[in-house]
Design a protein around this motif. Structure first.
Motif, short mmCIF file in Angstrom:
data_model
loop_
_atom_site.label_atom_id
_atom_site.label_comp_id
_atom_site.label_asym_id
_atom_site.label_seq_id
_atom_site.Cartn_x
_atom_site.Cartn_y
_atom_site.Cartn_z
N LYS A 265 0.62 -1.16 0.26
CA LYS A 265 0.18 0.34 0.14
C LYS A 265 1.00 1.43 -0.09
O LYS A 265 -0.02 2.67 -0.30
CB LYS A 265 -1.04 0.13 1.05
N LEU A 266 1.96 1.19 0.30
CA LEU A 266 3.06 2.51 0.68
C LEU A 266 4.11 2.69 -0.45
O LEU A 266 4.09 3.17 -0.94
CB LEU A 266 3.90 1.91 2.31
N LEU A 267 4.50 1.67 -1.45
CA LEU A 267 5.74 1.86 -2.13
C LEU A 267 4.77 2.86 -3.00
O LEU A 267 6.08 4.25 -3.81
CB LEU A 267 5.94 0.50 -2.96
N TRP A 268 3.85 2.34 -3.77
CA TRP A 268 3.98 3.38 -4.81
C TRP A 268 3.37 4.67 -4.56
O TRP A 268 3.20 5.50 -5.31
CB TRP A 268 2.65 2.67 -5.97
N VAL A 269 2.38 4.88 -3.06
CA VAL A 269 1.95 5.95 -3.06
C VAL A 269 3.88 7.08 -2.98
O VAL A 269 4.08 8.36 -3.83
CB VAL A 269 1.00 6.21 -2.10
N MET A 270 5.24 6.37 -2.54
CA MET A 270 5.94 7.53 -2.03
C MET A 270 6.61 7.28 -3.29
O MET A 270 7.41 8.24 -3.59
CB MET A 270 7.34 6.59 -1.24
N ILE A 271 6.60 6.84 -4.78
CA ILE A 271 6.98 7.14 -5.86
C ILE A 271 6.31 8.34 -6.40
O ILE A 271 6.30 9.17 -6.94
CB ILE A 271 6.59 5.52 -6.86
N LEU A 272 3.96 8.51 -6.31
CA LEU A 272 3.74 9.11 -6.94
C LEU A 272 4.01 10.62 -6.35
O LEU A 272 4.25 11.55 -6.58
CB LEU A 272 2.46 8.67 -6.88
N ALA A 273 4.78 10.42 -5.10
CA ALA A 273 4.98 11.64 -4.07
C ALA A 273 6.42 12.13 -4.95
O ALA A 273 6.62 13.79 -5.12
CB ALA A 273 5.12 11.92 -2.81
N SER A 274 6.75 11.39 -5.13
CA SER A 274 8.72 12.23 -5.50
C SER A 274 8.29 12.89 -7.09
O SER A 274 9.02 13.61 -7.23
CB SER A 274 9.69 10.67 -5.49
N GLY A 275 7.51 11.67 -7.63
CA GLY A 275 7.40 12.08 -8.98
C GLY A 275 6.70 13.69 -9.42
O GLY A 275 6.98 14.79 -10.01
N ALA A 276 5.52 14.20 -8.54
CA ALA A 276 4.94 15.22 -7.96
C ALA A 276 5.97 16.65 -7.67
O ALA A 276 6.09 17.22 -8.51
CB ALA A 276 3.77 15.27 -6.80
N GLY A 277 6.90 16.22 -6.68
CA GLY A 277 7.73 16.99 -5.88
C GLY A 277 9.15 17.28 -7.73
O GLY A 277 9.33 19.15 -7.76
N LEU A 278 9.32 16.04 -8.45
CA LEU A 278 10.25 16.45 -9.79
C LEU A 278 9.45 17.73 -10.26
O LEU A 278 10.46 18.43 -11.03
CB LEU A 278 10.48 15.66 -10.22
N ALA A 279 7.92 17.60 -10.93
CA ALA A 279 6.93 18.65 -11.55
C ALA A 279 7.99 19.84 -10.75
O ALA A 279 7.67 20.67 -11.74
CB ALA A 279 6.12 17.92 -11.92
N LEU A 280 7.65 20.03 -9.93
CA LEU A 280 7.29 21.12 -8.82
C LEU A 280 8.79 22.33 -9.14
O LEU A 280 8.32 23.12 -9.22
CB LEU A 280 7.25 21.09 -7.63
N THR A 281 9.78 21.28 -9.15
CA THR A 281 11.10 22.02 -9.62
C THR A 281 11.11 22.66 -10.28
O THR A 281 12.31 23.23 -11.06
CB THR A 281 11.95 20.63 -9.22
N LEU A 282 10.60 22.39 -11.91
CA LEU A 282 10.59 23.49 -13.43
C LEU A 282 9.51 24.28 -12.36
O LEU A 282 10.81 25.71 -13.79
CB LEU A 282 8.90 22.74 -14.34
N ALA A 283 9.92 24.87 -11.80
CA ALA A 283 8.98 26.19 -11.21
C ALA A 283 10.56 27.93 -11.30
O ALA A 283 11.60 26.69 -11.17
CB ALA A 283 8.47 26.93 -9.93
N ASN A 284 10.68 28.66 -11.77
CA ASN A 284 11.16 29.57 -11.20
C ASN A 284 11.55 30.69 -10.35
O ASN A 284 12.35 31.61 -10.51
CB ASN A 284 11.23 30.69 -12.88
N HIS A 285 10.57 29.69 -9.27
CA HIS A 285 10.41 31.13 -8.38
C HIS A 285 11.10 29.55 -6.92
O HIS A 285 10.66 28.99 -6.71
CB HIS A 285 8.50 31.00 -8.11
N LEU A 286 12.33 30.12 -6.24
CA LEU A 286 13.29 29.44 -5.03
C LEU A 286 12.65 28.90 -4.72
O LEU A 286 12.56 27.44 -4.19
CB LEU A 286 14.20 29.98 -4.96
N ALA A 287 11.54 28.87 -3.67
CA ALA A 287 10.83 28.57 -2.70
C ALA A 287 9.79 27.65 -3.20
O ALA A 287 9.72 26.44 -2.82
CB ALA A 287 9.54 29.14 -2.53
N ALA A 288 9.81 27.40 -4.33
CA ALA A 288 8.72 26.35 -5.45
C ALA A 288 9.61 25.41 -5.43
O ALA A 288 9.39 23.99 -5.02
CB ALA A 288 8.34 27.20 -6.23
N VAL A 289 11.01 25.96 -6.14
CA VAL A 289 11.44 24.73 -6.33
C VAL A 289 12.40 23.85 -5.11
O VAL A 289 11.99 23.12 -4.96
CB VAL A 289 13.08 25.28 -7.41
#
Length: 387
Positions: A265-289
């Motif tokens: 129940k846990l493994l796929w949720v953690m991978i999904l969370a890491s993918g969401a974080g990776l997408a957020l790093t595309l922002a050009n605002h330091l706090a968002a990165v």
């Protein structure tokens, strides 16, 4: 074991925060500079299986202690490398020496810790990995800004020496280790049996993909933050690695959560969370990165804690060799994807890196989703958190 993991990751990834400085000082491309990380992990990957076989014969403790002593000596030698070629050779040797600790660590925990506490124990060990990775990177970045990268690497060698001495004299002795036959035919038969298991193959694939993504993010994040619109200095970039604290917390918390709700129940949720974080790093605002990197790090260490404990539990008496195969996949991912993503950086900078790594995360997520219905092995309870 927390301290052993701390020393391993501190020394293995020492050059990661100073890749821009190494690229400038040795006049090499970013992708070439990243070899100081990738070849270290390649050396570790290459020696994991031999080290695990030797630990089956001569004992977990002896292998782990020897690994830390040799690695500390090589870490000091890296500080006086005359050119980039020497640096790369020493980084390969460092990775090869360090292999003895992770090759035996998962087996040691599987043998010496009660089954109902193995999730928490693995979480604490991997939390040590995260804290060591953070502390080593931050210390190297800070000392490089204050003096030079050579002083920084020597300082990290001193840190490794302290951790090695504490580990050597405080680790509880093995009570349940039983030497195994290490003849090539037996090792080959064990390897074939492990690779025949669908669940283990999928866990090895997840290790390859996720470690490759993780290494790539931190390899090229420094280059991105060094450029406009961020234009951060070396110490500020090194401070970003303090986000490893999130990984330390994630590993310890995930280890406890695994014991309660299960890995499926846990493994796929953690991978999904890491993918969401990776997408957020595309922002050009330091706090968002920074929020994106923190989320990515949290998910990655949670996934690694869950998957590595699952391998140790599922492999049974072959757990040392299974751990070596898992970690071999893990560090090969760091070497292969960590280097190839440099081509994506040179082609399209951070958007190119993010696009390439997102594909890896999607593949890992699909694999983890399929593991939800993995059948238990004979002799193990069906569909329980432990299996």
């Amino acid at each position: 074991m927390f301290l052993g993991g701390f020393a391993t990751f501190a020394m293995l990834y020492a050059t990661q925060p100073i890749l821009p400085r190494l690229a400038a000082d040795f006049a090499v491309a970013p992708s070439t500079a990243s070899l100081s990380v990738s070849l270290g992990t390649a050396g570790l990957a290459a020696m994991l299986i031999p080290a695990s076989v030797l630990s089956d014969r001569f004992g977990r403790q002896r292998m782990m202690k020897a690994a830390l002593v040799l690695a500390t000596l090589i870490a000091f030698a890296s500080a006086i490398a005359a050119d980039f070629t020497q640096m790369l050779v020493l980084r390969v040797l460092l990775g090869a020496a360090l292999a003895g600790l992770p090759a035996a660590a998962m087996a040691y925990l599987g043998e010496e810790v009660a089954p109902q506490a193995q999730g928490r124990a693995m979480g604490l060990y991997i939390a040590g990995n995260a804290l060591g990775g953070m502390s080593g990177r931050f210390l190297v970045a800070l000392l490089t800004d204050w003096s030079s990268w050579r002083i920084a690497l020597a300082g990290l060698g001193a840190l490794g020496l302290i951790a090695t001495l504490v580990f050597r004299y405080c680790l509880p002795r093995s009570r349940h280790f039983r030497a195994r036959d290490i003849r090539p035919a037996r090792v080959f038969a064990d390897s074939r049996a492990l690779l025949a298991d669908t669940g283990l193959r999928k866990l090895f694939a997840i290790a390859f993909l996720m470690m490759g993504v993780f290494t790539s993010v931190y390899n090229y994040l420094g280059f991105r933050l060094h450029l406009p619109p961020f234009s951060l200095g070396q110490t500020a970039i090194g401070a970003v690695f303090l986000l490893y604290l999130v990984g330390t917390c994630s590993s310890a918390w995930t280890g406890q959560l695994v014991d309660r709700i299960g890995r499926r129940k846990l493994l796929w949720v953690m991978i999904l969370a890491s993918g969401a974080g990776l997408a957020l790093t595309l922002a050009n605002h330091l706090a968002a990165v920074l929020i994106g990197v923190a989320t990515f790090t949290f998910g990655y260490f949670g996934a690694h804690t869950t998957a590595s404990g699952w391998v140790s539990r599922r492999a049974g008496e072959r757990r040392a060799l299974a751990a070596a195969l898992y970690l071999c996949s893990y560090y090969l991912g760091a070497s292969v994807i960590g280097t190839l993503s440099g081509l994506a950086w040179e082609h399209d900078a951070w958007p190119g890196v993010t696009a390439a790594l997102s594909l890896c995360v999607i593949l890992a997520l699909i694999t983890a989703w399929r593991l939800r219905h993995l059948q238990a092995l004979a002799g193990q309870p069906a569909l329980t958190p432990a299996t």
